[in-house]
Design an enzyme around this catalytic site. Structure first.
Site, PDB file in Angstrom:
ATOM      1  N   GLU A   1      29.395  -6.300   4.077  1.00  0.00           N
ATOM      2  CA  GLU A   1      29.779  -5.970   5.457  1.00  0.00           C
ATOM      3  C   GLU A   1      29.646  -7.169   6.382  1.00  0.00           C
ATOM      4  OE1 GLU A   1      25.405  -4.674   5.075  1.00  0.00           O
ATOM      5  OE2 GLU A   1      27.179  -4.850   3.823  1.00  0.00           O
TER       6      GLU A   1
ATOM      7  N   ASP B   1      27.815  -9.051  11.252  1.00  0.00           N
ATOM      8  CA  ASP B   1      27.302  -8.080  10.289  1.00  0.00           C
ATOM      9  C   ASP B   1      27.403  -6.698  10.933  1.00  0.00           C
ATOM     10  OD1 ASP B   1      25.484  -7.806   7.650  1.00  0.00           O
ATOM     11  OD2 ASP B   1      24.777  -6.401   9.182  1.00  0.00           O
ATOM     12  N   ILE B   2      27.952  -5.732  10.199  1.00  0.00           N
ATOM     13  CA  ILE B   2      28.070  -4.372  10.740  1.00  0.00           C
ATOM     14  C   ILE B   2      26.697  -3.714  10.724  1.00  0.00           C
ATOM     15  CG2 ILE B   2      29.157  -2.111  10.452  1.00  0.00           C
ATOM     16  CD1 ILE B   2      31.491  -3.535   9.075  1.00  0.00           C
TER      17      ILE B   2
END
Length: 367
Positions: free
Chosen positions: A280, A237-238
């Site tokens: 994301e 996950d960004i």
């Protein structure tokens, strides 16, 4: 009379020998045709069973090399999205450069008109003014084979240098017809594989979509169980992704997603599968990989993104990711479904975020 009869007998014997020789030659020809037809059936089965785009192209290349005794082959495939060019797909696995030929070109018109394989020298003589020869010259083709489906030129198959057999490197009409049969089979298979590839791929990041990932993961878990192997799933996950959209706009967010996806792909093997899970979030499946190796891969990807200089409109962006890792193991973590294994990686990801982000955390299954 005896001499005359002897001459007639000799002539009759010679005639019988000639007929026998002709019959033998015809038998050999028929046997070769039967053998070639059997091979074509095997080739057709092979193409129909292979819906993985890259594997299919590799299979076509090797079959053409074996059938025509050439040292190499390349395949240009029509761009389904833009429909304005042919892309050299067999080159894309070897380089980041994208080689193309225009769809609107005298070469395309000539190949569609002929509907037959043509030697490179014959093609040059037929359409000498085509600018595409500058590209084709780089691959030293000896035979150009059109990939035609439903009256459309869907691609070009290039056969490269031919291995000399008794100093003869020319292509017979029979061999050209053989190549057109292979090309017609290949064209249908490529079109089907292209549709599967397009429908299962996120067009922005070029990673697989979530549903495709789960299908592949389901089969991989079954195989890992039967082979008594381990299988790992990574979930990324960004960190603080929303700030990129809010600060610089959604174009910046897309830029970050594409950059992260590219760095993930570069860190994986061909047998691994990466997907854009949603928003994301990304997932990766590592075949035949245990906890230690999976943690190393996850850490390598995390560090590569942390250290990468993302430059968007002259702005230097620092991007980090949080990672969760889970491992299928028939003896210690026999999950009931692919979603359970992904959920375990998601829990590892949650722990990474809770502990400060920009970390890799292994999900420890309960004993």
């Amino acid at each position: 009379m005896t001499k005359s009869k002897g001459i007639r007998n000799k002539k009759s014997s010679q005639k019988k020998d000639a007929v026998s020789q002709q019959a033998l030659e015809q038998t050999v020809q028929y046997e070769k045709k039967i053998y070639d037809l059997e091979q074509m059936l095997d080739i057709a089965k092979s193409f129909c069973q292979n819906l993985d785009f890259n594997n299919l192209l590799e299979s076509i290349v090797y079959i053409c090399m074996a059938q025509m005794h050439v040292l190499g082959a390349e395949i240009f495939v029509r761009n389904l999205m833009k429909d304005d060019c042919f892309i050299l797909e067999t080159e894309r696995s070897r380089t980041d450069e994208i080689i193309t030929l225009p769809v609107v070109d005298p070469i395309s018109d000539k190949l569609l008109e002929l509907r037959n394989a043509i030697t490179y020298e014959e093609l040059k003589a037929a359409v000498p003014d085509s600018p595409s020869f500058k590209v084709l010259d780089m691959y030293n083709p000896t035979l150009i084979v059109p990939l035609i489906q439903k009256n459309h030129l869907n691609g070009l198959l290039l056969l490269q240098e031919r291995i000399a057999i008794e100093d003869d490197v020319s292509y017979t009409e029979y061999e050209r017809a053989q190549m057109m049969t292979i090309a017609s089979l290949a064209s249908v298979a490529i079109n089907n594989a292209s549709l599967v590839e397009t429908s299962s791929t996120d067009m922005m990041t070029k990673l697989k979509l979530k549903y495709y990932f789960f299908n592949v993961l389901s089969d991989a878990i079954d195989n890992a169980f039967l082979q008594q192997q381990k299988l790992s799933v990574l979930m990324f996950d960004i960190d603080f992704f929303k700030k990129f959209n809010d600060t610089y706009g959604h174009e910046c967010g897309d830029f970050v997603l594409i950059g992260v996806a590219d760095l993930i792909k570069k860190s994986l093997r061909e047998s691994d599968v990466a997907s854009r899970y949603g928003g994301e979030e990304f997932t990766v499946m590592l075949t035949n990989t245990g906890m230690e190796e999976a943690m190393l891969v996850a850490e390598r990807i995390r560090a590569a993104i942390d250290e990468h200089d993302f430059v968007f409109n002259d702005q230097h962006l620092h991007v980090t990711i949080s990672v969760g890792v889970s491992v299928f193991d028939a003896s210690s973590n026999l999950v009931n479904s692919p979603s359970e294994l992904v959920n375990q990686a998601d829990q590892g990801l949650y722990m990474s975020k809770s502990n400060g982000r920009n970390k890799v955390t292994y999900f420890e299954p309960k004993k």
